[in-house]
Design an enzyme around this catalytic site. Sequence first.
Site, PDB file in Angstrom:
ATOM      1  N   GLU A 209       0.769  -1.242   0.000  1.00  0.00           N
ATOM      2  CA  GLU A 209       0.000   0.000   0.000  1.00  0.00           C
ATOM      3  C   GLU A 209       0.802   1.296   0.000  1.00  0.00           C
ATOM      4  OE1 GLU A 209      -3.033  -0.143   3.091  1.00  0.00           O
ATOM      5  OE2 GLU A 209      -4.175  -1.661   2.008  1.00  0.00           O
ATOM      6  N   GLU A 315      -6.253  -8.199   0.141  1.00  0.00           N
ATOM      7  CA  GLU A 315      -6.923  -7.790   1.378  1.00  0.00           C
ATOM      8  C   GLU A 315      -8.378  -7.491   1.046  1.00  0.00           C
ATOM      9  OE1 GLU A 315      -5.185  -4.734   3.773  1.00  0.00           O
ATOM     10  OE2 GLU A 315      -3.135  -5.473   3.519  1.00  0.00           O
TER      11      GLU A 315
END
Length: 422
Positions: A209, A315
């Site tokens: 991320e 995720e």
Amino acid sequence: MFRRAVSLSILTLGLLSRVALGDNPINAGFPYGSQKVRGVNLGGWLVLEPWITPSLFDNTGNADIVDEWTFCQLQDHNTAMGVLTNHWNTWITEADFSAIAAAGLNHVRIPIGYWAFETGPGEPYCTGQLPYLQKAVTWAGNHGLKVIVDLHGAPGSQNGFDNSGHRISFPGWHSNSTNVARTDAIIKRIASMFAGQENVVPIIAPLNEPAGFDGSDVLSVVRQYWYDSYGNIRFPYGTSQQGNTVVLLHDAFQPLSYWQGFQTAPNWQGVAMDTHIYQMFSQDEVSRSYQDHISAACAYGSSLSSFDLWIIVGEWTPAQTDCAKYLNGRGVGARYDGSYPGSSWVGSCNGITGSASSFSASYKTFLRQYWEAQVITFEKGSGWIQWTWKAESADDWSYQAGLANGWIPKNPTQLMYPSICG
Ligand SMILES: *[C@@H]1O[C@H](CO)[C@@H](O)[C@H](O)[C@H]1NC(C)=O
């Protein structure tokens, strides 16, 4: 400059040897593309997250301890080390790997921070995580599970989130070439540590991320870092000899269309893309009805099925609100019940997170339907890895709690609502 020159020369050698072999040179440790990735993240273990283990933070008695950085900075070092060591020894054990395999899953993704490898002057982190990663790889091997080693925190922080180790207002990784060079060196170490073990560690994810939402200067650093990571991971011996480890890039919060054509075959081999799909980090999303959440999940199918790399949803969760305590940060409230700054009330958080014993039958039915809608959709790509295996007091997020309470099937291919996406 030096970084760039080195990895390009390694790449050039790789391309030459590939031409000489005249064949697809990667023999990945899992048949990505033909079998589906089904897995869980081992979140909150080797990188602390306040919402996954709120007790570790509450027990400090210090409200300024909000991440792993401050956990070691703002309390006695021996105290912090004692708590962390106990946590590393108990949060995940071999019994978890056994239960994960018994649940029909084939992958675990394991977040780890740079500080497990090295810390610079003035960086207060406690260290000692690395032997647990090595144990985890042994346990995964014992139970036939594949490990994705995921660098979740980089020097300077790649996103400023508490889950990068250091909660700060603006990320400091991309703007500092020393930080990036340190991260490259860590990826080289991880790659050489697991070179030749692709049957247990088929994938390395070089950075979780990075904050692409902060603009093009971040994205240009990320793109160069992905090029360097390709050299570091696909050529783990530091020579022109390729390994079989797959590189799992993150989409940096860009739409998949942004990455179309990036590191694709035939010039690149063994590259996969990770995208994270959540529906609770904006007022609009927490305001969706159950049916809107399900429809929104199903709508991801076409972009996943048309993407040109192996695409893994690394995720996601059946949770549909941001109610879990500390999910938005320790001491920060939830949008859903209006306790987050600037948010407006949608509903009460009672009976939505915490213990499943407080969940109504209709809520559990929704969790099952939403879980299935996402699994069906994400298997239009290369598969999925749910966030997360366990959480102290957020059963809506916990794969383990979903299994125990029936909204996650004991075999992930046994669906009750196979037509939910139409
Ligand atoms: C860049 O990061 C390093 C640590 O990796 C630090 O020592 C240095 O002071 C930083 N440079 C700037 C300009 O902030």
